[in-house]
Design a protein around this motif. Structure first.
Motif, short mmCIF file in Angstrom:
data_model
loop_
_atom_site.label_atom_id
_atom_site.label_comp_id
_atom_site.label_asym_id
_atom_site.label_seq_id
_atom_site.Cartn_x
_atom_site.Cartn_y
_atom_site.Cartn_z
N GLY A 1 24.58 -28.92 13.52
CA GLY A 1 24.64 -27.82 12.57
C GLY A 1 25.25 -26.56 13.15
O GLY A 1 24.81 -25.44 12.85
N MET A 2 26.29 -26.73 13.97
CA MET A 2 26.93 -25.60 14.64
C MET A 2 28.35 -25.38 14.13
O MET A 2 28.97 -26.33 13.61
CB MET A 2 26.94 -25.83 16.16
CG MET A 2 25.56 -25.85 16.79
SD MET A 2 25.64 -26.20 18.58
CE MET A 2 23.91 -26.19 19.01
N PRO A 3 28.89 -24.17 14.27
CA PRO A 3 30.23 -23.86 13.74
C PRO A 3 31.33 -24.67 14.42
O PRO A 3 31.25 -24.98 15.61
CB PRO A 3 30.39 -22.37 14.02
CG PRO A 3 29.01 -21.85 14.23
CD PRO A 3 28.23 -22.97 14.82
N ALA A 4 32.38 -24.97 13.63
CA ALA A 4 33.50 -25.79 14.12
C ALA A 4 34.83 -25.12 13.78
O ALA A 4 35.62 -25.66 13.00
CB ALA A 4 33.42 -27.18 13.50
N PRO A 5 35.13 -23.96 14.37
CA PRO A 5 36.37 -23.24 14.02
C PRO A 5 37.60 -23.92 14.60
O PRO A 5 37.54 -24.60 15.62
CB PRO A 5 36.16 -21.87 14.67
CG PRO A 5 35.27 -22.16 15.85
CD PRO A 5 34.34 -23.25 15.39
N ARG A 6 38.74 -23.69 13.93
CA ARG A 6 40.00 -24.25 14.38
C ARG A 6 41.01 -23.16 14.77
O ARG A 6 41.70 -23.28 15.76
CB ARG A 6 40.61 -25.15 13.30
CG ARG A 6 39.77 -26.38 12.99
CD ARG A 6 40.41 -27.25 11.92
NE ARG A 6 39.59 -28.40 11.56
CZ ARG A 6 39.60 -29.56 12.22
NH1 ARG A 6 40.40 -29.73 13.26
NH2 ARG A 6 38.82 -30.56 11.83
#
Length: 375
Positions: free
Chosen positions: A298-303
């Motif tokens: 449940g952690m952020p996955a920025p690109r």
């Protein structure tokens, strides 16, 4: 290596690095410490790495290491575990001799070595890893891959492939207990000097986070500056077992940026598992296995850089209870799904050390290996 085998060796593990190298520590020594079976261990120079510069500084040690490989090959071990490669100088000859000579041979790898064509200096180009990784996968009786990306490639060259992820021991990490932000906030990264360059593509995002919040970046690894202008907000902690145990709990947000390249897609997400083992909320690129881990944690996955800025600021701006729930849930998931305890039955079954071992729920133990190798 630890000794010259004069007679057939019952069980032998061969790895290019010593216990101080993350790959060998996680994929070889971490398992051998947990089994009753005695292994003769060969770790080439027993150094943290086998870089061309290190080899050039120790020519006599290299000559002795090559001689020990010859002795081991002549001994024809009954059971062999080969991790990554036998020798950084080999173009496949040692790997072939060792795997072909053992009664039962297992090849283990945790990086996209098949896409490592020797980029770098002249010495590095003399012995690229791609060809010998392909040869090793074909010659082994069984392949143990660190993730599904590696396993899918290996399955095109070998019929017996088992996935065992790179695992963590939660006891090696002090669990985070305080989730109120430090003043200034502490972003964190842990790893080797060679991987620090992965931070550079998100340097602008980290600089912007620093401008808005005063956050600084703690790097656990080398003390040698490598990050240019980003060093102005960097605090460095030399890597040690003790530092690894305690440093992550003293951070507010862990970082794991990765480029979306074939080689990076083969990585095993170990840094993210380390953060989770410490209960540290983190932001990571959804590259390769990271995408699955981030979803489970449940952690952020920025690109993009802008997404990185927003993701880090979002975690820093969240209520401490929110960061605590994220970190503690990730730690619990890691204990259940990515720890040595969870995967020990599958690993011992893959090496046929304990025929009664059972794999974790949902992951059947591998079928007994056939003795006919794919040549």
């Amino acid at each position: 290596m630890d000794r010259h085998p004069a007679a057939p060796v019952e069980r032998c593990a061969v790895t290019p690095y010593g216990r101080g190298a993350g790959s060998s520590r996680v994929r070889v020594f971490g398992w051998l410490d947990r089994v009753d079976a005695e292994f003769t261990v060969g770790s080439y120079l027993s150094q943290p790495d086998a870089s061309p510069a290190r080899l050039a500084r120790h020519p006599l040690a290299v000559a002795r290491a090559e001689a020990r490989l010859a002795a081991l090959a002549r001994s024809r071990p009954r059971r062999l575990l080969l991790h990554r490669e036998a020798s950084p100088l080999s173009r496949g000859w040692w790997e072939e001799r060792l795997l072909a000579g053992a009664e039962f041979a297992v090849y283990d790898f945790d990086d996209a070595l098949m896409w490592d064509h020797g980029e770098g200096g002249a010495l590095r180009r003399l012995a690229p890893k791609s060809a010998k990784a392909r040869l090793a996968v074909r010659r082994a009786d069984r392949v143990v891959a660190g993730n599904a990306v590696l396993a899918d490639w290996a399955a095109s060259h070998q019929r017996d492939v088992v996935v065992v992820p790179s695992c963590v021991d939660l006891a090696d990490y002090t669990p985070k207990s305080r989730y109120a932000l430090h003043d200034p906030p502490r972003l964190g990264w842990i790893g080797s000097r060679g991987n620090e360059a992965y931070l550079l593509p998100v340097a602008a995002a980290l600089t912007e986070v620093h401008r808005r919040t005063g956050a600084r970046l703690t790097l656990v690894g080398t003390t040698t500056p490598t990050l240019g202008a980003l060093e102005a907000i960097v605090d460095r902690v030399p890597w040690s077992t003790a530092a690894q145990r305690t440093a992550l709990a003293g951070m507010d947000v862990g970082l794991m940026p990765l480029p979306d390249t074939p080689y990076s897609r083969g990585k095993c997400g170990y840094k993210l598992l380390q953060y989770a083992a410490a209960g540290l909320p983190a932001v990571a690129s959804p590259t390769g296995v990271n995408a699955e881990l981030l979803t489970r944690f449940g952690m952020p996955a920025p690109r993009t850089p802008d997404e990185w800025t927003d993701a880090v600021l979002g975690l820093l701006g969240a209520h401490p209870d929110t960061r605590a729930r994220t970190g503690r849930a990730a730690r619990a998931t890691t204990a259940r799904a990515y720890s040595y305890d969870a995967w020990l039955p599958a690993w011992t079954a893959a090496l046929e050390l304990d025929t009664g071992a059972r794999a974790p729920a949902g992951r059947p133990a591998p079928e007994p290996a056939g003795r006919g190798r794919t040549r």
